[in-house]
Motif scaffolding. Sequence first.
Motif, mmCIF file in Angstrom:
data_model
loop_
_atom_site.group_PDB
_atom_site.id
_atom_site.type_symbol
_atom_site.label_atom_id
_atom_site.label_comp_id
_atom_site.label_asym_id
_atom_site.label_seq_id
_atom_site.Cartn_x
_atom_site.Cartn_y
_atom_site.Cartn_z
ATOM 1 N N MET A 1 0.830 -1.174 0.000
ATOM 2 C CA MET A 1 0.000 0.000 0.000
ATOM 3 C C MET A 1 0.871 1.233 0.000
ATOM 4 O O MET A 1 0.636 2.157 0.711
ATOM 5 N N GLY A 2 1.695 1.351 -0.727
ATOM 6 C CA GLY A 2 2.765 2.296 -0.762
ATOM 7 C C GLY A 2 2.445 3.722 -0.432
ATOM 8 O O GLY A 2 1.781 4.405 -1.159
ATOM 9 N N GLY A 3 2.881 4.228 0.567
ATOM 10 C CA GLY A 3 2.973 5.604 0.926
ATOM 11 C C GLY A 3 1.701 6.355 1.250
ATOM 12 O O GLY A 3 1.740 7.572 1.344
ATOM 13 N N GLU A 4 0.554 5.713 1.370
ATOM 14 C CA GLU A 4 -0.658 6.455 1.726
ATOM 15 C C GLU A 4 -0.618 6.823 3.189
ATOM 16 O O GLU A 4 -0.335 5.998 4.040
ATOM 17 N N GLN A 5 -0.884 8.082 3.431
ATOM 18 C CA GLN A 5 -0.916 8.535 4.814
ATOM 19 C C GLN A 5 -2.349 8.438 5.322
ATOM 20 O O GLN A 5 -3.300 8.620 4.552
ATOM 21 N N PRO A 6 -2.540 8.179 6.588
ATOM 22 C CA PRO A 6 -3.893 8.145 7.137
ATOM 23 C C PRO A 6 -4.533 9.533 7.019
ATOM 24 O O PRO A 6 -3.839 10.545 7.029
ATOM 25 N N LEU A 7 -5.858 9.529 6.860
ATOM 26 C CA LEU A 7 -6.630 10.766 6.724
ATOM 27 C C LEU A 7 -6.530 11.561 8.028
ATOM 28 O O LEU A 7 -6.777 11.032 9.116
ATOM 29 N N SER A 8 -6.140 12.796 7.908
ATOM 30 C CA SER A 8 -6.054 13.627 9.121
ATOM 31 C C SER A 8 -7.459 13.991 9.577
ATOM 32 O O SER A 8 -8.427 13.908 8.822
ATOM 33 N N ARG A 9 -7.561 14.397 10.800
ATOM 34 C CA ARG A 9 -8.859 14.805 11.351
ATOM 35 C C ARG A 9 -9.436 15.972 10.552
ATOM 36 O O ARG A 9 -10.615 16.002 10.247
ATOM 37 N N LEU A 10 -8.601 16.915 10.169
ATOM 38 C CA LEU A 10 -9.043 18.073 9.389
ATOM 39 C C LEU A 10 -9.545 17.631 8.019
ATOM 40 O O LEU A 10 -10.588 18.090 7.547
ATOM 41 N N ASP A 11 -8.837 16.724 7.352
ATOM 42 C CA ASP A 11 -9.281 16.222 6.054
ATOM 43 C C ASP A 11 -10.608 15.479 6.184
ATOM 44 O O ASP A 11 -11.490 15.593 5.328
ATOM 45 N N ALA A 12 -10.768 14.713 7.250
ATOM 46 C CA ALA A 12 -12.015 13.977 7.474
ATOM 47 C C ALA A 12 -13.173 14.950 7.674
ATOM 48 O O ALA A 12 -14.271 14.749 7.150
#
Length: 118
Positions: A1-12
């Motif tokens: 799953m190369g390089g995906e960062q978890p969704l930040s609270r602000l993005d959510a």
Amino acid sequence: MGGEQPLSRLDALRFARRVVEQQAVRQLRLIDRWIADEERRETERLQGEEMRPAPPDWLVQYGLNRSNVDAVHTGDCWAAAKSGRCRPATRQQAIDALRQQVPPCIHCRPDTVLGILD
């Protein structure tokens, strides 16, 4: 799953706002359509009322066999509307019927309105 960062609270939160905004726009369009439909129905109802002919001033009620005359009514008599056996009449026809001993309606008293008293 190369390089995906978890969704930040602000993005959510921004994503949630876009979803709610899209749903609100869709619901507002639906409500606007309902309003337009209701305005159209109301306009049609008002036009129908304007086009409806005026009620007759006098009514003659016929018997079940449709040949004998049972009563004379004013045009707005509720009892005449319930009978369903009435036909419009002119003022002179109503007077003539009363003079020929056709009974006046006991509810609307067309004889009194016409000034025919025994």
